[in-house]
Design an enzyme around this catalytic site. Structure first.
Site, PDB file in Angstrom:
ATOM      1  N   TRP A  10       0.828  -1.221   0.000  1.00 55.62           N
ATOM      2  CA  TRP A  10       0.000   0.000   0.000  1.00 55.62           C
ATOM      3  C   TRP A  10       0.857   1.264   0.000  1.00 55.62           C
ATOM      4  O   TRP A  10       0.339   2.361  -0.208  1.00 55.62           O
ATOM      5  CB  TRP A  10      -0.924   0.021   1.219  1.00 55.62           C
ATOM      6  N   LYS A  11       2.132   1.130   0.320  1.00 56.07           N
ATOM      7  CA  LYS A  11       3.019   2.300   0.446  1.00 56.07           C
ATOM      8  C   LYS A  11       2.392   3.306   1.428  1.00 56.07           C
ATOM      9  O   LYS A  11       1.769   2.887   2.403  1.00 56.07           O
ATOM     10  CB  LYS A  11       3.296   2.910  -0.934  1.00 56.07           C
ATOM     11  N   HIS A  95      12.970  -1.985  -0.855  1.00 53.64           N
ATOM     12  CA  HIS A  95      12.161  -1.448  -1.951  1.00 53.64           C
ATOM     13  C   HIS A  95      12.931  -0.289  -2.603  1.00 53.64           C
ATOM     14  O   HIS A  95      13.604   0.484  -1.911  1.00 53.64           O
ATOM     15  CB  HIS A  95      10.807  -0.961  -1.427  1.00 53.64           C
ATOM     16  N   GLU A  97      12.058   2.489  -3.616  1.00 56.23           N
ATOM     17  CA  GLU A  97      11.743   3.826  -3.088  1.00 56.23           C
ATOM     18  C   GLU A  97      12.548   4.099  -1.817  1.00 56.23           C
ATOM     19  O   GLU A  97      13.000   5.220  -1.590  1.00 56.23           O
ATOM     20  CB  GLU A  97      10.232   3.950  -2.839  1.00 56.23           C
ATOM     21  N   GLU A 167      11.818  -6.020  -9.166  1.00 59.99           N
ATOM     22  CA  GLU A 167      11.010  -4.855  -9.525  1.00 59.99           C
ATOM     23  C   GLU A 167      11.844  -3.887 -10.358  1.00 59.99           C
ATOM     24  O   GLU A 167      12.574  -3.045  -9.790  1.00 59.99           O
ATOM     25  CB  GLU A 167      10.528  -4.146  -8.261  1.00 59.99           C
ATOM     26  N   GLY A 173       4.974   2.018 -10.836  1.00 64.42           N
ATOM     27  CA  GLY A 173       4.074   3.165 -10.810  1.00 64.42           C
ATOM     28  C   GLY A 173       4.027   3.945 -12.113  1.00 64.42           C
ATOM     29  O   GLY A 173       3.487   5.040 -12.167  1.00 64.42           O
ATOM     30  N   SER A 213       3.832  -2.264 -12.017  1.00 62.80           N
ATOM     31  CA  SER A 213       2.616  -2.102 -12.804  1.00 62.80           C
ATOM     32  C   SER A 213       1.881  -3.409 -13.108  1.00 62.80           C
ATOM     33  O   SER A 213       1.330  -3.578 -14.188  1.00 62.80           O
ATOM     34  CB  SER A 213       2.917  -1.335 -14.091  1.00 62.80           C
ATOM     35  N   GLY A 235       0.047   0.122  -6.924  1.00 58.38           N
ATOM     36  CA  GLY A 235      -1.187   0.827  -7.286  1.00 58.38           C
ATOM     37  C   GLY A 235      -2.434  -0.047  -7.357  1.00 58.38           C
ATOM     38  O   GLY A 235      -3.468   0.283  -6.763  1.00 58.38           O
TER      39      GLY A 235
END
Ligand code: PGA
Length: 252
Positions: A10-11, A95, A97, A167, A173, A213, A235
């Site tokens: 869900w980030k 991750h 990010e 990933e 995203g 994605s 997402g």
């Protein structure tokens, strides 16, 4: 059969009411799953304790990160023993990010993965190349170095407990998914690296998820690849119907 996993990340999205709606929908839709299929939902920290009530033998709640030390003066951080206290069994580590915005290096991730395993938490270890590396055609070496530096120090018994998520950063995203062939090629490469470092048996036992994605309309094709064992979904995991369909796309 390797574990087939649909993991939601869900980030920093949603709200308590949105999360409740999602978890209730998942619970209604999935009374049971075959033994080798798992759902993992990585929720933001403030929701972990509450979300744990939805955990079942096949639906696990995960943390999105943890600190590399067990306790201390680290304002704003959360430790592995704290996740243990809540009965959390999974944690996403590395991750892209967090690598980018929080400067997480392979050296730091190596410590986090070791600590997670020591505390009986299954790491979902993320790896994957940025666009410029893909364009240069050196993605295999790049991902191999990430594995080498962060998890290949583990013993065979330890690494068999790790879930790997490939990933590609250019697909996260962006709506730009790797083709099923690109995903398969990298997953096969990762398995070959594991085989060379450990053994064929070890390489065949580790679940490798694809992330970037993943949607209801591409999950079937991606999950259908020989070396893809499910997905890590951002997402689309925030839309109940999408994620339900993604779970149903796991190889049965
Ligand atoms: P995405 O994110 O599905 O929104 O591309 C995947 C991830 O970052 O884990």
């Amino acid at each position: 059969m390797r574990n087939q996993i649909a993991a939601a990340n869900w980030k920093m999205n949603g709200s308590f009411s949105k999360g409740k709606e999602l978890l209730e929908t998942f619970k209604e839709n999935f009374n049971s799953l075959p033994d080798f299929q798992q759902i993992i939902i990585a929720v933001p920290y403030p929701y972990l304790a509450w979300a744990s009530q939805y955990a079942t033998s096949f639906m696990h709640i995960a943390a999105q990160n943890m600190h590399h030390q067990t306790e201390g003066a680290f304002t704003g951080e959360v430790s592995a023993p704290m996740l243990n206290d809540l009965g959390i069994n999974y944690v996403i580590l590395g991750h892209s990010e967090r690598r980018e915005y929080n400067n997480e290096t392979d050296e730091l991730l190596k410590q986090k993965v070791e600590l997670a395993l020591k505390h009986n938490l299954t790491p979902i270890f993320c790896c994957g190349e940025p666009l410029n590396i893909r364009e240069a055609g050196t993605q295999n070496q790049y991902v191999q170095a990430q594995l080498q530096n962060a998890i290949f120090n583990l013993s065979a018994d330890q690494i068999e407990k790790v879930v790997i998520a490939y990933e590609p950063i250019w697909a996260i995203g962006t709506g730009k998914t790797a083709t099923a062939e690109q995903a398969q090629a990298m997953h096969e490469h990762i398995r070959t690296c594991i085989q060379k470092q450990y053994s064929f048996e070890t390489s065949q036992s580790i679940s490798i998820l694809y992330g970037g994605s993943v949607k209801a309309n591409n999950a079937n094709e991606i999950f259908g690849q020989t070396d893809v064992d499910g997905g890590l979904v951002g997402g689309a995991s925030l839309q109940a119907n999408e994620f339900v369909a993604i779970v149903k796309s796991l190889v049965a």
